[in-house]
Design a protein around this motif. Structure first.
Motif, PDB file in Angstrom:
ATOM      1  N   PHE A 178       1.053  -1.736   2.375  1.00  9.48           N
ATOM      2  CA  PHE A 178       1.140  -1.103   3.689  1.00  9.48           C
ATOM      3  C   PHE A 178       0.926  -2.171   4.751  1.00  9.48           C
ATOM      4  CE2 PHE A 178      -3.228  -0.795   2.190  1.00  9.48           C
ATOM      5  CZ  PHE A 178      -3.973  -1.235   3.269  1.00  9.48           C
ATOM      6  N   THR A 179       1.212  -1.829   5.975  1.00  7.49           N
ATOM      7  CA  THR A 179       0.949  -2.713   7.107  1.00  7.49           C
ATOM      8  C   THR A 179      -0.271  -2.176   7.830  1.00  7.49           C
ATOM      9  OG1 THR A 179       3.289  -3.230   7.337  1.00  7.49           O
ATOM     10  CG2 THR A 179       1.891  -3.648   9.257  1.00  7.49           C
ATOM     11  N   CYS A 180      -1.248  -3.035   8.085  1.00  9.66           N
ATOM     12  CA  CYS A 180      -2.464  -2.627   8.778  1.00  9.66           C
ATOM     13  C   CYS A 180      -2.102  -2.168  10.191  1.00  9.66           C
ATOM     14  CB  CYS A 180      -3.466  -3.773   8.839  1.00  9.66           C
ATOM     15  SG  CYS A 180      -4.955  -3.362   9.796  1.00  9.66           S
ATOM     16  N   PRO A 181      -2.494  -0.954  10.567  1.00  6.62           N
ATOM     17  CA  PRO A 181      -2.179  -0.471  11.904  1.00  6.62           C
ATOM     18  C   PRO A 181      -2.979  -1.167  13.009  1.00  6.62           C
ATOM     19  CG  PRO A 181      -3.463   1.170  10.723  1.00  6.62           C
ATOM     20  CD  PRO A 181      -3.159   0.064   9.753  1.00  6.62           C
ATOM     21  N   GLU A 182      -4.043  -1.846  12.636  1.00  4.34           N
ATOM     22  CA  GLU A 182      -4.879  -2.529  13.628  1.00  4.34           C
ATOM     23  C   GLU A 182      -4.421  -3.958  13.908  1.00  4.34           C
ATOM     24  OE1 GLU A 182      -7.414  -1.212  15.495  1.00  4.34           O
ATOM     25  OE2 GLU A 182      -6.776   0.681  14.605  1.00  4.34           O
ATOM     26  N   CYS A 183      -4.241  -4.755  12.849  1.00  2.69           N
ATOM     27  CA  CYS A 183      -3.925  -6.176  13.052  1.00  2.69           C
ATOM     28  C   CYS A 183      -2.492  -6.539  12.663  1.00  2.69           C
ATOM     29  CB  CYS A 183      -4.920  -7.059  12.300  1.00  2.69           C
ATOM     30  SG  CYS A 183      -4.756  -7.025  10.499  1.00  2.69           S
ATOM     31  N   GLY A 184      -1.769  -5.619  12.015  1.00  2.61           N
ATOM     32  CA  GLY A 184      -0.382  -5.876  11.645  1.00  2.61           C
ATOM     33  C   GLY A 184      -0.186  -6.682  10.373  1.00  2.61           C
ATOM     34  N   SER A 185      -1.262  -6.964   9.649  1.00  7.15           N
ATOM     35  CA  SER A 185      -1.146  -7.725   8.400  1.00  7.15           C
ATOM     36  C   SER A 185      -0.450  -6.904   7.320  1.00  7.15           C
ATOM     37  CB  SER A 185      -2.527  -8.116   7.874  1.00  7.15           C
ATOM     38  OG  SER A 185      -3.127  -9.068   8.707  1.00  7.15           O
ATOM     39  N   ALA A 186       0.359  -7.581   6.525  1.00  4.62           N
ATOM     40  CA  ALA A 186       0.959  -6.955   5.348  1.00  4.62           C
ATOM     41  C   ALA A 186      -0.091  -6.990   4.248  1.00  4.62           C
ATOM     42  CB  ALA A 186       2.205  -7.704   4.923  1.00  4.62           C
ATOM     43  N   VAL A 187      -0.437  -5.833   3.716  1.00  5.43           N
ATOM     44  CA  VAL A 187      -1.488  -5.720   2.705  1.00  5.43           C
ATOM     45  C   VAL A 187      -0.857  -5.284   1.388  1.00  5.43           C
ATOM     46  CG1 VAL A 187      -3.641  -4.563   2.080  1.00  5.43           C
ATOM     47  CG2 VAL A 187      -3.174  -5.108   4.474  1.00  5.43           C
ATOM     48  N   ARG A 188      -1.264  -5.922   0.309  1.00  5.76           N
ATOM     49  CA  ARG A 188      -0.799  -5.589  -1.040  1.00  5.76           C
ATOM     50  C   ARG A 188      -2.026  -5.520  -1.935  1.00  5.76           C
ATOM     51  NH1 ARG A 188       3.766  -8.765  -4.624  1.00  5.76           N
ATOM     52  NH2 ARG A 188       2.848  -8.269  -6.626  1.00  5.76           N
ATOM     53  N   LYS A 189      -2.199  -4.389  -2.624  1.00  5.64           N
ATOM     54  CA  LYS A 189      -3.362  -4.187  -3.487  1.00  5.64           C
ATOM     55  C   LYS A 189      -2.912  -3.691  -4.850  1.00  5.64           C
ATOM     56  CE  LYS A 189      -6.694  -3.282   0.141  1.00  5.64           C
ATOM     57  NZ  LYS A 189      -7.840  -2.454   0.532  1.00  5.64           N
ATOM     58  N   PRO A 190      -3.634  -4.076  -5.910  1.00  7.60           N
ATOM     59  CA  PRO A 190      -3.275  -3.609  -7.250  1.00  7.60           C
ATOM     60  C   PRO A 190      -3.463  -2.101  -7.355  1.00  7.60           C
ATOM     61  CG  PRO A 190      -5.337  -4.833  -7.295  1.00  7.60           C
ATOM     62  CD  PRO A 190      -4.800  -4.944  -5.909  1.00  7.60           C
ATOM     63  N   ALA A 191      -2.644  -1.476  -8.205  1.00 10.77           N
ATOM     64  CA  ALA A 191      -2.733  -0.029  -8.409  1.00 10.77           C
ATOM     65  C   ALA A 191      -2.876   0.271  -9.893  1.00 10.77           C
ATOM     66  CB  ALA A 191      -1.495   0.658  -7.842  1.00 10.77           C
ATOM     67  N   GLY A 192      -4.042   0.751 -10.267  1.00  8.41           N
ATOM     68  CA  GLY A 192      -4.263   1.192 -11.640  1.00  8.41           C
ATOM     69  C   GLY A 192      -3.667   2.575 -11.848  1.00  8.41           C
ATOM     70  N   GLU A 193      -3.853   3.101 -13.036  1.00 11.87           N
ATOM     71  CA  GLU A 193      -3.264   4.396 -13.390  1.00 11.87           C
ATOM     72  C   GLU A 193      -3.678   5.511 -12.437  1.00 11.87           C
ATOM     73  OE1 GLU A 193      -3.617   5.591 -17.491  1.00 11.87           O
ATOM     74  OE2 GLU A 193      -3.403   3.517 -18.160  1.00 11.87           O
ATOM     75  N   ARG A 194      -4.942   5.574 -12.085  1.00 10.31           N
ATOM     76  CA  ARG A 194      -5.435   6.655 -11.205  1.00 10.31           C
ATOM     77  C   ARG A 194      -4.828   6.542  -9.812  1.00 10.31           C
ATOM     78  NH1 ARG A 194      -6.362  11.587 -10.346  1.00 10.31           N
ATOM     79  NH2 ARG A 194      -8.104  12.081  -9.016  1.00 10.31           N
ATOM     80  N   ILE A 195      -4.735   5.333  -9.275  1.00 17.34           N
ATOM     81  CA  ILE A 195      -4.129   5.134  -7.954  1.00 17.34           C
ATOM     82  C   ILE A 195      -2.661   5.528  -7.988  1.00 17.34           C
ATOM     83  CG2 ILE A 195      -3.536   3.414  -6.191  1.00 17.34           C
ATOM     84  CD1 ILE A 195      -6.504   4.052  -6.261  1.00 17.34           C
TER      85      ILE A 195
END
Length: 82
Positions: free
Chosen positions: A47-64
């Protein structure tokens, strides 16, 4: 026959945080993207941070993955070529 959306139902919101500016916020399903790869290393949401505009990428396990797909987040399936 057409189906009208039920506007009385609130959209699903996901809590997220930016690792750069440390801001915490809620995002709709449309603000998130989920990529499902062949391994844990290639399965992530972004997602893109709505505050600072950074592109964020996070790992997603099965539950996520389960929560995001159930909440209507658009999903991209990554395929490997042999």
């Amino acid at each position: 026959m057409s189906v009208m959306p039920d506007l009385s139902v609130s959209p699903v919101l996901f809590k997220a945080a930016c690792p750069d500016c440390r801001c915490r916020f809620e995002l709709t399903a449309g603000a998130l993207r989920l990529a499902i790869g062949a391994s844990r290393r290639t399965t992530f949401y972004s997602f893109t941070c709505p505050e600072c505009g950074s592109a964020v990428r996070k790992p997603a396990g099965e539950r996520i993955v389960e929560l995001l797909t159930g909440g209507g987040v658009r999903t991209l399936r990554l395929h490997t070529t042999a």
